[in-house]
Design a protein around this motif. Structure first.
Motif, PDB file in Angstrom:
ATOM      1  N   ASP A  14     -13.827  32.896   5.114  1.00 44.36           N
ATOM      2  CA  ASP A  14     -15.251  33.058   4.813  1.00 44.36           C
ATOM      3  C   ASP A  14     -15.845  31.874   4.069  1.00 44.36           C
ATOM      4  N   LEU A  15     -14.993  31.012   3.528  1.00 45.31           N
ATOM      5  CA  LEU A  15     -15.466  29.909   2.690  1.00 45.31           C
ATOM      6  C   LEU A  15     -14.683  28.656   3.046  1.00 45.31           C
ATOM      7  N   VAL A  16     -15.365  27.601   3.473  1.00 40.18           N
ATOM      8  CA  VAL A  16     -14.711  26.364   3.888  1.00 40.18           C
ATOM      9  C   VAL A  16     -15.192  25.209   3.029  1.00 40.18           C
ATOM     10  N   ASP A  27      -4.149  19.328  -8.061  1.00 41.45           N
ATOM     11  CA  ASP A  27      -4.471  19.629  -9.452  1.00 41.45           C
ATOM     12  C   ASP A  27      -5.347  20.870  -9.595  1.00 41.45           C
ATOM     13  N   GLY A  28      -6.103  21.197  -8.570  1.00 43.64           N
ATOM     14  CA  GLY A  28      -6.973  22.371  -8.643  1.00 43.64           C
ATOM     15  C   GLY A  28      -6.365  23.626  -8.051  1.00 43.64           C
ATOM     16  N   ARG A  29      -5.074  23.597  -7.729  1.00 39.45           N
ATOM     17  CA  ARG A  29      -4.450  24.709  -7.017  1.00 39.45           C
ATOM     18  C   ARG A  29      -4.541  26.022  -7.793  1.00 39.45           C
ATOM     19  N   GLU A  41      -6.972  31.439  -8.001  1.00 42.97           N
ATOM     20  CA  GLU A  41      -7.655  32.465  -8.784  1.00 42.97           C
ATOM     21  C   GLU A  41      -9.024  32.814  -8.208  1.00 42.97           C
ATOM     22  N   VAL A  42      -9.742  31.781  -7.761  1.00 38.93           N
ATOM     23  CA  VAL A  42     -11.166  31.958  -7.476  1.00 38.93           C
ATOM     24  C   VAL A  42     -11.486  31.994  -5.985  1.00 38.93           C
ATOM     25  N   PHE A  43     -10.938  31.035  -5.220  1.00 35.37           N
ATOM     26  CA  PHE A  43     -11.405  30.866  -3.847  1.00 35.37           C
ATOM     27  C   PHE A  43     -10.465  31.428  -2.784  1.00 35.37           C
ATOM     28  N   ALA A  44      -9.165  31.477  -3.059  1.00 38.40           N
ATOM     29  CA  ALA A  44      -8.252  32.085  -2.087  1.00 38.40           C
ATOM     30  C   ALA A  44      -8.614  33.544  -1.822  1.00 38.40           C
ATOM     31  N   PRO A  45      -8.953  34.344  -2.870  1.00 39.94           N
ATOM     32  CA  PRO A  45      -9.344  35.721  -2.598  1.00 39.94           C
ATOM     33  C   PRO A  45     -10.644  35.847  -1.799  1.00 39.94           C
ATOM     34  N   ARG A  46     -11.418  34.802  -1.725  1.00 43.54           N
ATOM     35  CA  ARG A  46     -12.663  34.826  -0.955  1.00 43.54           C
ATOM     36  C   ARG A  46     -12.470  34.270   0.455  1.00 43.54           C
ATOM     37  N   GLY A  47     -11.235  34.127   0.873  1.00 39.86           N
ATOM     38  CA  GLY A  47     -10.967  33.605   2.205  1.00 39.86           C
ATOM     39  C   GLY A  47     -11.234  32.124   2.311  1.00 39.86           C
ATOM     40  N   ARG A  61     -12.001  23.606 -12.649  1.00 38.08           N
ATOM     41  CA  ARG A  61     -12.508  24.866 -13.196  1.00 38.08           C
ATOM     42  C   ARG A  61     -14.017  24.762 -13.437  1.00 38.08           C
ATOM     43  N   LEU A  62     -14.475  23.608 -13.918  1.00 37.97           N
ATOM     44  CA  LEU A  62     -15.919  23.423 -14.086  1.00 37.97           C
ATOM     45  C   LEU A  62     -16.635  23.502 -12.737  1.00 37.97           C
ATOM     46  N   TRP A  63     -16.041  22.913 -11.722  1.00 35.55           N
ATOM     47  CA  TRP A  63     -16.611  22.956 -10.379  1.00 35.55           C
ATOM     48  C   TRP A  63     -16.715  24.407  -9.897  1.00 35.55           C
ATOM     49  N   ALA A  64     -15.635  25.164 -10.057  1.00 34.68           N
ATOM     50  CA  ALA A  64     -15.632  26.554  -9.609  1.00 34.68           C
ATOM     51  C   ALA A  64     -16.684  27.375 -10.349  1.00 34.68           C
TER      52      ALA A  64
END
Length: 445
Positions: A266-268, A281-283, A288-294, A433-436
Motif C-alpha cells: 500500500d505504500l511505496v 540505518d532506518g531498518r 515499526e512504522v512502515f512495514a505494517p502499512r504494507g 525517525r524524524l522522517w517517519a
C-alpha cells in the motif's frame, strides 16, 4: 634504463579572456613531450599549467619522475593506490600513464600553477576537446572526462562503458564536442581545470596529444546535458555496474513474491541511497512504522532522476495498486553531475508523470530534496533549494502533494547535525525517525 630529462610541464601558458579571438590558433595543442609557450595571454602575468595526480583525499604534482599519491595517517580508502608516470606514444615522454587500484576516485588533472590562473575556452565552445588514449586495463574500472569550468562549475562526461570497450585496442583518438560539457548558462571564460581524466575501481590508462580544436567535430558519444536528466538510463558507474541491475531484478522478484503471497503493498518509497537507507540505518524505524502499512522500499544508491525513470519503465511498480507513493530524488543530479536546477526539476516532473500514468489510483507525495552539507550557504545546498522551489508547483488537487520536511531535519540556523546526518548527506536512525514522524500525519490523512 636512464630516462631523458624533460622540461617541466609548468611552462604551458593559460588562455585568458584578454586574448582576442583573432590571436588564437585554430588548434591548441598541449604537447606533453616538448612543452612550449602558447599564444594565449594571462591576466596573472604568465600562469603555467601543471599535471596533478589525485585520489579521494590527496594529490601530487607530476613532473619527470613517477609519482604515487601519498596517503594520510588515517586514510579513508586504505587499500587504494593511485600513481602516474611519463610514458611513450610516439617518442619518450609524450604521454602520461595513470594507474589506479581499488580507488573511489583517481584523477589526472591539468591545473594552473598560479592559484588564480584561469583559461578562456569560449573560442572553442563550438569545437572539440580531443586526446589520444590507450586503455590497458579497465575491466574493473573506467573513466570520465571533465572540465573544471570555474567557481561552482564542473562538467563531466561519464565514459565508463565506452572506456571499458577500448581495453586492449591500442591507441585510440577521442574527440568530445565541447557541447558535451557546456550548459546553456555556462560561461567558460575562467576555466580552472581545462582537462580532467577521472576514474574509479582499478584501471590503467595512458593519454597523449591533448588539444582543443575550434573547427573539430565530436566523434565520442556523450549524453545531451540539456536532456540527460529526463532520458531513462541504468546507473552506469564503476561502483554500481556489478550490483545495480541485480538489485533491480531482486526488487522485481520481491514484488512478485509478495503479490503471490497475497501481501498488500500500500505504500511505496522511491529514491536513491537515502531511500535505500530504510533497509539499512532506518531498518528499525521501517519495521515499526512502515512495514505494517504494507511498505515497499525502492531506493537505489547513486540514482539520479533518469535512473528512476528507467526503473519505472522496466517494471518496478507494474501490477501494484498502492495508496501512496513517496518520492525523494535529485540530490545525486546535484552532487555528481552538478545539473542545473531546471534540469533536475524536469527530471522529477517526468517521474511524477510516469507514476501518474502507471499508478493512477495512488497519491504521490513528492518530498523536497533533503539538505546536504553542514551549512546552508554551501553551493550544493543552495542548488537543491533552487530545485525545491521549482518543484513546489507540482502539488495539485487530485493526486500530487509536495511536502517539505527539511526544517525538521536541521538545526534552527539551517546547519546540519551529524547526529541526524552523519556524513552531512545520509541519515542516521534518528534521522529516519524524524522522517517517519513527519510523514505519519500525511499518511494517516
Amino acid at each position: 634504463m636512464s630516462r631523458r630529462v624533460l622540461p617541466p610541464l609548468g611552462v604551458f601558458l593559460l588562455a585568458l579572456s584578454v586574448a582576442p579571438c583573432s590571436a588564437l590558433n585554430l588548434n591548441l595543442n598541449l604537447n606533453l613531450a616538448t612543452p612550449r609557450p602558447l599564444d594565449w595571454m594571462s591576466q596573472q602575468g604568465g600562469a603555467g599549467l601543471r599535471f596533478v595526480v589525485a585520489d579521494f583525499e590527496s594529490k601530487i604534482e607530476l613532473r619527470d619522475e613517477p609519482v604515487t599519491v601519498p596517503k594520510s595517517d588515517t586514510p579513508r580508502v586504505p587499500d587504494s593506490r593511485v600513481e602516474a608516470e611519463r610514458s611513450t606514444k610516439d617518442k619518450d615522454g609524450d604521454a602520461i600513464t595513470l594507474r589506479w587500484q581499488q580507488a573511489w576516485y583517481a584523477a589526472l588533472r591539468l591545473e594552473p600553477t598560479h592559484p588564480k590562473g584561469t583559461a578562456d575556452l569560449r573560442p572553442f565552445l563550438n569545437g572539440t576537446l580531443e586526446f589520444d588514449v590507450k586503455v590497458t586495463e579497465a575491466s574493473k574500472g573506467g573513466f570520465s572526462v571533465a572540465i573544471g569550468c570555474g567557481t561552482d562549475c564542473y562538467r563531466k562526461v561519464n565514459y565508463v562503458l565506452p572506456s571499458r570497450a577500448l581495453q586492449g585496442q591500442g591507441w585510440q583518438h577521442l574527440a568530445f564536442s565541447m557541447r558535451c560539457f557546456a550548459r546553456p548558462k555556462d560561461n567558460f571564460s575562467r576555466v580552472t581545470q581545462p582537462f580532467v581524466l577521472e576514474g574509479s575501481g582499478t584501471a590503467e590508462v595512458a593519454v597523449a596529444n591533448i588539444r582543443f580544436r575550434r573547427d573539430g567535430k565530436g566523434t565520442a558519444s556523450c549524453p545531451d546535458p540539456r536532456t540527460v536528466a529526463v532520458t531513462p538510463s541504468p546507473l552506469n558507474q564503476v561502483w554500481s555496474i556489478d550490483w545495480w541491475m541485480p538489485r533491480h531484478e531482486a526488487k522485481l522478484a520481491e514484488v512478485r513474491d509478495r503479490r503471490a503471497k497475497g501481501e498488500a503493498i500500500d505504500l511505496v518509497f522511491i529514491g536513491d541511497s537515502i531511500t535505500e537507507g530504510w533497509e539499512k540505518d532506518g531498518r528499525k524505524v521501517w519495521d515499526e512504522v512502515f512495514a505494517p502499512r504494507g511498505g515497499l522500499a525502492l531506493g537505489f544508491g547513486g540514482d539520479k532522476t533518469e535512473n528512476v525513470l528507467w526503473r519505472l519503465q522496466h517494471g518496478e511498480v507494474d501490477g501494484l495498486s498502492p495508496k501512496t507513493v513517496v518520492l525523494h530524488i535529485g540530490t545525486n543530479n546535484t552532487g555528481d553531475r552538478q545539473d542545473e536546477p531546471e534540469a533536475t526539476a524536469a527530471g522529477i516532473r517526468a517521474i511524477v508523470q510516469e507514476l501518474r500514468q502507471r499508478l493512477p489510483g495512488a497519491r504521490i507525495l513528492v518530498l523536497s530534496i533533503f539538505p546536504r552539507d553542514e551549512l546552508a550557504s554551501s553551493h550544493q545546498r543552495r542548488r537543491n533549494e533552487a530545485i525545491n522551489t521549482l518543484i513546489a508547483g507540482l502539488t495539485d488537487a487530485n493526486s500530487v502533494e509536495v511536502l517539505n520536511i527539511n526544517a525538521r531535519l536541521m538545526r534552527p540556523d539551517g546547519s546540519l547535525s551529524r547526529d541526524v546526518f552523519p556524513d552531512l548527506l545520509h541519515l542516521s536512525e534518528a534521522g529516519y525517525r524524524l522522517w517517519a514522524e513527519a510523514l505519519l500525519p500525511h499518511l494517516n490523512r
